[in-house]
Design a protein around this motif. Structure first.
Motif: not given
Length: 294
Positions: A235-237, A242-246, A263-269, A273-275
């Motif tokens: 998970l990184a910002t 913010v984005h998560r790379d699996v 998955q990228w989200s333009t809203d850092k809040t 989800e990892s699972q």
């Protein structure tokens, strides 16, 4: 002038010596042939000792995932696609490679107003040019290097089978396994950090992986997936969000597959989800193992 006398014994001795010499030459030639045959046999044995890999060609990468799998992994967050756009999206874009019998790849991207999902496949067929090393052993060495580079902890491997995501099993009933609660009713499994109002609470992404204290979503070796497999999760910002790379990497015989799902989200809040991402990536990896085994 006196004539030399003929000595029969001397003639016989000379003939015997000549015969012995010829026999010696013949014996030496035979010995050389035997040595050559032995060397040939050694080379043949060395060649036979290194088994070729199961795969001699590679399939077309963009055609491996099923349409239903791609639909689940690339949700539209309620935004519908036209038939033409859907056809283009799910067809994927093939990677350019110089030898499609040695390496193929494909990637898919879906952008929405709430973020982006990206899926990519890289499939490599390994060939050993060392007569003493099999294709499978060569592939295992390359796989080991990838696992080492990803710093995957040794031991503690799980079964390699996807587990039901808490978000789909108990929508809105509490935080997900990685410490974030899920927004109910969205096909993308969109997540927000645990806390009132769905806003990120300080320290919500407790580590680079976003793993829960029990380690169920932490980077790890996967059992039951090909001949060897591991999963990485980060998970990184960034300034853009913010984005998560699996990433799931597995080896089956002399083929190594690297699957990346992010998955990228333009809203850092709004934390991916990892699972949910891991379950979908592992499910696709199992589908790919079955397709390659056909």
């Amino acid at each position: 002038m006196a004539r030399k006398s003929f000595v029969p014994g001397a003639a016989l001795a000379a003939a015997a010596a000549l015969a012995a010499g010829l026999a010696g030459c013949s014996g030496g030639s035979s010995s050389g042939a035997d040595a050559a045959d032995a060397k040939s046999g050694d080379a043949t044995a060395a060649t036979q000792s290194a088994e070729p890999g199961r795969y001699q060609t590679l399939p077309e990468a963009c055609g491996l995932p099923s349409r239903s799998t791609l639909h689940a992994m690339l949700p539209g967050d309620g935004q519908r696609l036209s038939s033409a756009d859907a056809q283009k999206l799910y067809a994927g874009q093939a990677d350019i490679t110089y030898d499609t019998d040695r390496r193929v790849g494909c990637h898919w991207t879906r952008e929405t107003t709430e973020g982006t999902r990206h899926l990519s496949l890289d499939i490599q067929r390994v060939v050993s040019y060392d007569a003493s090393v099999s294709d499978d052993d060569k592939a295992q060495g390359i796989y080991d290097g990838k696992e080492l580079a990803a710093q995957i902890p040794s031991g503690g491997a799980d079964s390699g089978a996807p587990t039901p995501s808490p978000s789909t099993k108990d929508k809105g009933k509490g935080p997900a396994a990685d410490g974030v609660a899920n927004a109910a009713g969205k096909p993308g499994g969109k997540a927000t950090a645990a806390g009132k109002g769905g806003k990120a609470t300080p320290g919500a992404p407790s580590s680079a992986t976003g793993a829960d204290p029990g380690g169920s979503t932490a980077p790890r070796v996967l059992d039951g997936l090909g001949d060897a497999a591991f999963l990485d999760d980060k998970l990184a910002t960034a300034d853009s969000g913010v984005h998560r790379d699996v990433t799931v990497v597995f080896r089956t015989s002399n083929v190594i597959v690297t699957l990346t799902y992010d998955q990228w989200s333009t809203d850092k809040t709004m934390l991916p989800e990892s699972q949910e991402l891991q379950d979908k990536a592992r499910s696709l990896a199992g589908e790919l193992v079955d397709s390659l085994s056909e």
